[in-house]
Motif scaffolding. Structure first.
Motif, PDB file in Angstrom:
ATOM      1  N   LEU A 297      53.370   0.462  85.141  1.00  0.00           N
ATOM      2  CA  LEU A 297      54.582   1.042  84.558  1.00  0.00           C
ATOM      3  C   LEU A 297      54.820   0.492  83.157  1.00  0.00           C
ATOM      4  O   LEU A 297      55.130   1.243  82.219  1.00  0.00           O
ATOM      5  N   GLY A 298      54.670  -0.820  82.988  1.00  0.00           N
ATOM      6  CA  GLY A 298      54.856  -1.423  81.679  1.00  0.00           C
ATOM      7  C   GLY A 298      53.827  -0.942  80.671  1.00  0.00           C
ATOM      8  O   GLY A 298      54.165  -0.605  79.518  1.00  0.00           O
ATOM      9  N   PHE A 299      52.569  -0.873  81.080  1.00  0.00           N
ATOM     10  CA  PHE A 299      51.516  -0.440  80.160  1.00  0.00           C
ATOM     11  C   PHE A 299      51.682   1.025  79.762  1.00  0.00           C
ATOM     12  O   PHE A 299      51.482   1.387  78.598  1.00  0.00           O
ATOM     13  N   VAL A 300      52.040   1.873  80.728  1.00  0.00           N
ATOM     14  CA  VAL A 300      52.189   3.299  80.451  1.00  0.00           C
ATOM     15  C   VAL A 300      53.300   3.542  79.438  1.00  0.00           C
ATOM     16  O   VAL A 300      53.123   4.282  78.456  1.00  0.00           O
ATOM     17  N   PHE A 301      54.441   2.904  79.633  1.00  0.00           N
ATOM     18  CA  PHE A 301      55.548   3.145  78.717  1.00  0.00           C
ATOM     19  C   PHE A 301      55.363   2.423  77.385  1.00  0.00           C
ATOM     20  O   PHE A 301      55.921   2.848  76.373  1.00  0.00           O
ATOM     21  N   ALA A 302      54.582   1.363  77.360  1.00  0.00           N
ATOM     22  CA  ALA A 302      54.236   0.751  76.077  1.00  0.00           C
ATOM     23  C   ALA A 302      53.438   1.746  75.234  1.00  0.00           C
ATOM     24  O   ALA A 302      53.676   1.897  74.023  1.00  0.00           O
TER      25      ALA A 302
ATOM     26  N   ALA B  59      53.345   6.208  71.057  1.00  0.00           N
ATOM     27  CA  ALA B  59      53.268   7.656  70.802  1.00  0.00           C
ATOM     28  C   ALA B  59      54.543   8.151  70.129  1.00  0.00           C
ATOM     29  O   ALA B  59      54.496   9.052  69.276  1.00  0.00           O
ATOM     30  N   HIS B  60      55.698   7.561  70.487  1.00  0.00           N
ATOM     31  CA  HIS B  60      56.953   7.947  69.838  1.00  0.00           C
ATOM     32  C   HIS B  60      56.876   7.715  68.333  1.00  0.00           C
ATOM     33  O   HIS B  60      57.372   8.544  67.544  1.00  0.00           O
ATOM     34  N   THR B  61      56.285   6.601  67.925  1.00  0.00           N
ATOM     35  CA  THR B  61      56.178   6.318  66.479  1.00  0.00           C
ATOM     36  C   THR B  61      55.315   7.372  65.801  1.00  0.00           C
ATOM     37  O   THR B  61      55.631   7.815  64.687  1.00  0.00           O
TER      38      THR B  61
ATOM     39  N   LEU C 227      49.305   6.914  75.429  1.00  0.00           N
ATOM     40  CA  LEU C 227      49.398   7.183  73.989  1.00  0.00           C
ATOM     41  C   LEU C 227      48.799   8.547  73.674  1.00  0.00           C
ATOM     42  O   LEU C 227      49.378   9.350  72.924  1.00  0.00           O
ATOM     43  N   LEU C 228      47.652   8.813  74.253  1.00  0.00           N
ATOM     44  CA  LEU C 228      46.989  10.094  74.046  1.00  0.00           C
ATOM     45  C   LEU C 228      47.850  11.252  74.540  1.00  0.00           C
ATOM     46  O   LEU C 228      48.023  12.269  73.843  1.00  0.00           O
ATOM     47  N   LEU C 229      48.416  11.104  75.762  1.00  0.00           N
ATOM     48  CA  LEU C 229      49.259  12.159  76.303  1.00  0.00           C
ATOM     49  C   LEU C 229      50.478  12.406  75.427  1.00  0.00           C
ATOM     50  O   LEU C 229      50.862  13.552  75.178  1.00  0.00           O
ATOM     51  N   GLY C 230      51.094  11.327  74.952  1.00  0.00           N
ATOM     52  CA  GLY C 230      52.274  11.462  74.104  1.00  0.00           C
ATOM     53  C   GLY C 230      51.979  12.197  72.811  1.00  0.00           C
ATOM     54  O   GLY C 230      52.752  13.064  72.377  1.00  0.00           O
ATOM     55  N   ILE C 231      50.838  11.870  72.204  1.00  0.00           N
ATOM     56  CA  ILE C 231      50.473  12.521  70.941  1.00  0.00           C
ATOM     57  C   ILE C 231      50.156  13.997  71.161  1.00  0.00           C
ATOM     58  O   ILE C 231      50.535  14.864  70.369  1.00  0.00           O
TER      59      ILE C 231
END
Length: 415
Positions: free
Chosen positions: A231-236, A241-243, A320-324
């Motif tokens: 959970l911590g790694f995924v949201f990190a 990705a937000h940036t 990160l990939l999914l977010g982008i």
């Protein structure tokens, strides 16, 4: 790329949500690993229980549901007799192959204590029946009039209760017949020796891992810790990705391109930021892990920390990939939560998947946590394959993630 990494980390450190996941998840994982509790998983599913032996349990409070029985009728025995004849009775019940006998020795147990235990078993445990063997069992069994020395409590609607009653009647009949001789135990042994012998052979794959009950509990706790750390790694990764999403909306990415920095270099910088964040979270977990004795972990502490870092590298990069690719903060958050919840469940971190369908088991092997849990089992048993698998699994997932990432990013930019 260095300036992009620095700016990304500065933005992260200003985000309260990022600090929450970076600090809280290692602390919760540590508390989970410090739990002092047994029966955290089904022992029988892992081959730790032996069908031909009486299962000894430590106290009357211990539940027998966790031993499952592999289809056998589970009987919890309160043995206040502790005699040769009571041992013979339970051994014969076990040898039949139809019953799982879980015995707790309770010398001096009173009727009030027994009634209270039976009431709790009926309400909070899962078993077919409970059996009480009192101090008068030997005398009553020999006399052929069992009353207070043995009491049977039916605690389920399982139709095999009639089979249990028949088995008890047969064994008591053997004891009654042997009572005509001066040496009852010797006569019973002679009667058994004259019966055909049953041989049970268990065929296992050479690569099958057999863990002790203690190792199963340790593996289960590590699985829970993996789930929280994931959970911590995924949201990190999602925060990184937000940036990237905000930089694109604020035209920062356009200005970066004017410096002749390629898209791949830009996203590589973001992936490196994810690796740094994974290292930071793992470092906090490493510090917290010293509150846990290494023998409690069941594996080498440094290897445990290395596994967490590599698993974090995989999930941080993946989220990160999914977010982008989603290019939307809300969609990215939903994707991150879905990734965490489904992957942890399908990897078998919460409950074993031994009895699920082949389709679910196949999907399970697509989840990184499943492989890291298997690596943990290898390491617990001293199998050197675990060390090779750590690097091999990480390399395989990183190649897949980066390959999909390069294709996805090009597709997104062309779109």
């Amino acid at each position: 790329m260095k300036s992009i990494i620095n700016s990304t980390l500065k933005l992260l450190f200003r985000n309260a949500g990022f600090w929450f996941f970076m600090v809280i998840t290692p602390i919760i994982s540590t508390l989970i690993l410090k739990v002092e509790q047994t029966n955290l998983s089904s022992y029988e599913l892992n081959g730790s229980a032996t069908a031909a032996k009486i299962m000894e349990i430590g106290s009357a409070d211990e539940k027998v549901a966790y031993y499952s029985g592999k289809g056998r009728y589970v009987i919890k025995v309160y043995d206040a007799s502790g005699s040769e004849l009571s041992e013979y009775l339970l051994s014969k019940m076990t040898e039949s192959g139809a019953f799982m006998i879980c015995r707790v020795k309770t010398p001096g147990m009173t009727k009030e204590e027994l009634d209270r235990r039976i009431e709790l078993d009926a309400e909070k445990d899962r078993l077919g029946a409970a059996l009480f063997l009192g101090k008068d069992f030997d005398a009553e069994a020999v006399a052929g009039a069992v009353k207070d020395g043995m009491k049977v409590f039916i605690l389920s609607k399982d139709e095999r209760k009639s089979l249990m009653n028949s088995e008890l009647t047969m064994i008591l009949g053997q004891i009654r017949s042997a009572a005509k001789s001066d040496d009852i135990p010797g006569t019973l042994k002679s009667m058994n020796d004259s019966l055909p012998k049953k041989t049970v052979e268990t065929l296992t794959d050479k690569d099958e891992i057999n863990l002790t009950n203690k190792q199963i509990d340790q593996r289960t706790l590590i699985g829970y810790a993996f789930a929280i750390m994931t959970l911590g790694f995924v949201f990190a990764g999602i925060f990184i990705a937000h940036t990237a999403i905000n930089e694109k909306k604020d035209m920062v990415l356009t200005r970066i391109r004017l410096t002749r920095l390629s898209d791949m270099q830009y996203f590589t910088a973001k992936f490196l930021s994810g690796a740094i964040v994974s290292a930071l979270i793992t470092t906090i977990m490493a510090v917290c892990s010293f509150l846990i004795p290494e023998e409690k972990l069941g594996i080498n502490r440094l290897i445990f920390i290395l596994m967490l870092f590599l698993m974090g590298l995989i999930f941080c990069s993946l989220s990160l990939l999914l977010g982008i690719l989603f290019d939307n903060i809300m969609s990215a958050n939903i994707a991150a939560f879905t990734l965490w919840s489904l992957s942890a469940m399908l990897a078998g971190l919460y409950f074993p998947l031994d009895s699920t369908t082949d389709t679910v088991k196949t999907i399970s092997y697509l989840m990184p946590q499943k492989w890291f849990l298997s690596i943990t089992e290898y390491l617990m048993t001293g199998n050197g394959k675990g060390y090779i698998m750590i690097l091999g699994v990480t390399a395989a997932y990183m190649v897949i993630i980066l390959s999909l990432g390069s294709v996805g990013i090009k597709f997104r930019n062309n779109e």
